[in-house]
Design a protein around this motif. Sequence first.
Motif, PDB file in Angstrom:
ATOM      1  N   ILE A  75       0.867  -1.171   0.000  1.00  0.00           N
ATOM      2  CA  ILE A  75       0.000   0.000   0.000  1.00  0.00           C
ATOM      3  C   ILE A  75       0.903   1.221   0.000  1.00  0.00           C
ATOM      4  O   ILE A  75       1.824   1.314   0.813  1.00  0.00           O
ATOM      5  CB  ILE A  75      -0.896   0.027   1.249  1.00  0.00           C
ATOM      6  N   ALA A  76       0.625   2.154  -0.904  1.00  0.00           N
ATOM      7  CA  ALA A  76       1.444   3.363  -0.987  1.00  0.00           C
ATOM      8  C   ALA A  76       0.654   4.569  -0.480  1.00  0.00           C
ATOM      9  O   ALA A  76      -0.500   4.764  -0.859  1.00  0.00           O
ATOM     10  CB  ALA A  76       1.894   3.604  -2.426  1.00  0.00           C
ATOM     11  N   PHE A  77       1.276   5.346   0.386  1.00  0.00           N
ATOM     12  CA  PHE A  77       0.694   6.570   0.914  1.00  0.00           C
ATOM     13  C   PHE A  77       1.457   7.759   0.336  1.00  0.00           C
ATOM     14  O   PHE A  77       2.675   7.715   0.199  1.00  0.00           O
ATOM     15  CB  PHE A  77       0.821   6.609   2.442  1.00  0.00           C
ATOM     16  N   SER A  78       0.740   8.823   0.020  1.00  0.00           N
ATOM     17  CA  SER A  78       1.375  10.029  -0.504  1.00  0.00           C
ATOM     18  C   SER A  78       2.010  10.834   0.617  1.00  0.00           C
ATOM     19  O   SER A  78       1.457  10.944   1.707  1.00  0.00           O
ATOM     20  CB  SER A  78       0.340  10.918  -1.208  1.00  0.00           C
ATOM     21  N   VAL A  79       3.183  11.388   0.327  1.00  0.00           N
ATOM     22  CA  VAL A  79       3.901  12.265   1.251  1.00  0.00           C
ATOM     23  C   VAL A  79       4.332  13.494   0.446  1.00  0.00           C
ATOM     24  O   VAL A  79       4.864  13.347  -0.655  1.00  0.00           O
ATOM     25  CB  VAL A  79       5.145  11.562   1.842  1.00  0.00           C
ATOM     26  N   PRO A  80       4.106  14.710   0.973  1.00  0.00           N
ATOM     27  CA  PRO A  80       4.540  15.908   0.247  1.00  0.00           C
ATOM     28  C   PRO A  80       6.057  15.911   0.040  1.00  0.00           C
ATOM     29  O   PRO A  80       6.820  15.549   0.950  1.00  0.00           O
ATOM     30  CB  PRO A  80       4.124  17.064   1.158  1.00  0.00           C
ATOM     31  N   GLU A  81       6.485  16.318  -1.140  1.00  0.00           N
ATOM     32  CA  GLU A  81       7.909  16.311  -1.482  1.00  0.00           C
ATOM     33  C   GLU A  81       8.752  17.085  -0.479  1.00  0.00           C
ATOM     34  O   GLU A  81       9.818  16.625  -0.067  1.00  0.00           O
ATOM     35  CB  GLU A  81       8.103  16.884  -2.889  1.00  0.00           C
ATOM     36  N   LYS A  82       8.283  18.256  -0.045  1.00  0.00           N
ATOM     37  CA  LYS A  82       9.071  19.085   0.862  1.00  0.00           C
ATOM     38  C   LYS A  82       9.234  18.457   2.248  1.00  0.00           C
ATOM     39  O   LYS A  82      10.137  18.834   2.988  1.00  0.00           O
ATOM     40  CB  LYS A  82       8.467  20.489   0.975  1.00  0.00           C
ATOM     41  N   GLU A  83       8.389  17.502   2.603  1.00  0.00           N
ATOM     42  CA  GLU A  83       8.471  16.853   3.921  1.00  0.00           C
ATOM     43  C   GLU A  83       9.066  15.454   3.870  1.00  0.00           C
ATOM     44  O   GLU A  83       9.303  14.837   4.910  1.00  0.00           O
ATOM     45  CB  GLU A  83       7.066  16.776   4.533  1.00  0.00           C
ATOM     46  N   PHE A  84       9.298  14.935   2.659  1.00  0.00           N
ATOM     47  CA  PHE A  84       9.684  13.536   2.519  1.00  0.00           C
ATOM     48  C   PHE A  84      10.956  13.184   3.290  1.00  0.00           C
ATOM     49  O   PHE A  84      10.980  12.215   4.045  1.00  0.00           O
ATOM     50  CB  PHE A  84       9.854  13.147   1.046  1.00  0.00           C
ATOM     51  N   GLN A  85      12.039  13.931   3.109  1.00  0.00           N
ATOM     52  CA  GLN A  85      13.312  13.558   3.723  1.00  0.00           C
ATOM     53  C   GLN A  85      13.233  13.571   5.247  1.00  0.00           C
ATOM     54  O   GLN A  85      13.700  12.653   5.913  1.00  0.00           O
ATOM     55  CB  GLN A  85      14.447  14.463   3.240  1.00  0.00           C
ATOM     56  N   LYS A  86      12.631  14.613   5.800  1.00  0.00           N
ATOM     57  CA  LYS A  86      12.502  14.715   7.254  1.00  0.00           C
ATOM     58  C   LYS A  86      11.661  13.559   7.800  1.00  0.00           C
ATOM     59  O   LYS A  86      12.013  12.938   8.797  1.00  0.00           O
ATOM     60  CB  LYS A  86      11.875  16.064   7.624  1.00  0.00           C
ATOM     61  N   TYR A  87      10.551  13.280   7.142  1.00  0.00           N
ATOM     62  CA  TYR A  87       9.655  12.203   7.560  1.00  0.00           C
ATOM     63  C   TYR A  87      10.354  10.851   7.441  1.00  0.00           C
ATOM     64  O   TYR A  87      10.314  10.028   8.350  1.00  0.00           O
ATOM     65  CB  TYR A  87       8.396  12.261   6.693  1.00  0.00           C
ATOM     66  N   SER A  88      11.028  10.628   6.329  1.00  0.00           N
ATOM     67  CA  SER A  88      11.758   9.389   6.087  1.00  0.00           C
ATOM     68  C   SER A  88      12.856   9.187   7.139  1.00  0.00           C
ATOM     69  O   SER A  88      12.987   8.106   7.719  1.00  0.00           O
ATOM     70  CB  SER A  88      12.364   9.430   4.682  1.00  0.00           C
ATOM     71  N   ASP A  89      13.629  10.225   7.397  1.00  0.00           N
ATOM     72  CA  ASP A  89      14.699  10.144   8.405  1.00  0.00           C
ATOM     73  C   ASP A  89      14.127   9.812   9.782  1.00  0.00           C
ATOM     74  O   ASP A  89      14.709   9.031  10.537  1.00  0.00           O
ATOM     75  CB  ASP A  89      15.483  11.455   8.478  1.00  0.00           C
ATOM     76  N   ARG A  90      12.984  10.410  10.115  1.00  0.00           N
ATOM     77  CA  ARG A  90      12.342  10.155  11.406  1.00  0.00           C
ATOM     78  C   ARG A  90      11.950   8.687  11.536  1.00  0.00           C
ATOM     79  O   ARG A  90      12.198   8.053  12.566  1.00  0.00           O
ATOM     80  CB  ARG A  90      11.106  11.045  11.570  1.00  0.00           C
ATOM     81  N   LEU A  91      11.345   8.119  10.496  1.00  0.00           N
ATOM     82  CA  LEU A  91      10.919   6.715  10.550  1.00  0.00           C
ATOM     83  C   LEU A  91      12.118   5.779  10.713  1.00  0.00           C
ATOM     84  O   LEU A  91      12.084   4.854  11.523  1.00  0.00           O
ATOM     85  CB  LEU A  91      10.119   6.349   9.309  1.00  0.00           C
ATOM     86  N   ILE A  92      13.165   6.040   9.975  1.00  0.00           N
ATOM     87  CA  ILE A  92      14.364   5.210  10.076  1.00  0.00           C
ATOM     88  C   ILE A  92      14.979   5.338  11.474  1.00  0.00           C
ATOM     89  O   ILE A  92      15.388   4.344  12.076  1.00  0.00           O
ATOM     90  CB  ILE A  92      15.387   5.577   8.974  1.00  0.00           C
ATOM     91  N   SER A  93      14.998   6.554  12.032  1.00  0.00           N
ATOM     92  CA  SER A  93      15.558   6.748  13.380  1.00  0.00           C
ATOM     93  C   SER A  93      14.725   6.040  14.442  1.00  0.00           C
ATOM     94  O   SER A  93      15.238   5.675  15.497  1.00  0.00           O
ATOM     95  CB  SER A  93      15.687   8.240  13.717  1.00  0.00           C
ATOM     96  N   LEU A  94      13.438   5.820  14.164  1.00  0.00           N
ATOM     97  CA  LEU A  94      12.572   5.093  15.099  1.00  0.00           C
ATOM     98  C   LEU A  94      12.689   3.580  14.929  1.00  0.00           C
ATOM     99  O   LEU A  94      12.013   2.824  15.615  1.00  0.00           O
ATOM    100  CB  LEU A  94      11.113   5.526  14.902  1.00  0.00           C
ATOM    101  N   GLY A  95      13.543   3.148  14.009  1.00  0.00           N
ATOM    102  CA  GLY A  95      13.784   1.714  13.830  1.00  0.00           C
ATOM    103  C   GLY A  95      12.820   1.012  12.900  1.00  0.00           C
ATOM    104  O   GLY A  95      12.780  -0.220  12.872  1.00  0.00           O
TER     105      GLY A  95
END
Length: 138
Positions: free
Chosen positions: A66-86
Amino acid sequence: MITGINHITLSVSDLERSFDFYTRILGCQAIAKWKKGAYLLAGNLWLCLSLDANTRKSLAAEYTHIAFSVPEKEFQKYSDRLISLGVEKWKENISEGESLYIFDPDFHKLELHVGDLFSRIAATREVPYEGMEFFGCG
């Protein structure tokens, strides 16, 4: 005639763990929760979590997700946060647009994606997939 996705229901093995993942970690909005389920919103998408003893128990090799849309300007910050949460990744992105491919607690495959169908079609018109045909608009 089908007009769009009505809702997505995911079987979950631990409702509290999945509720926490989808609300606190992914940022979905909680709408309702009960003993065996929960209703959430992911943007405008109705997402249902349903407690089910038959939920998958391992990392499946198939590509269903399932793919969810993420705004381009927020993608890197959001992605980094998820990875940092394991949060565990199941695939590296090789397609048009930024994507992060992750598992939820029950190994449902999720994608967080920047772009839409029209940006994907534009990119594949430039570099088509093997045997690709285009129909109608786009």
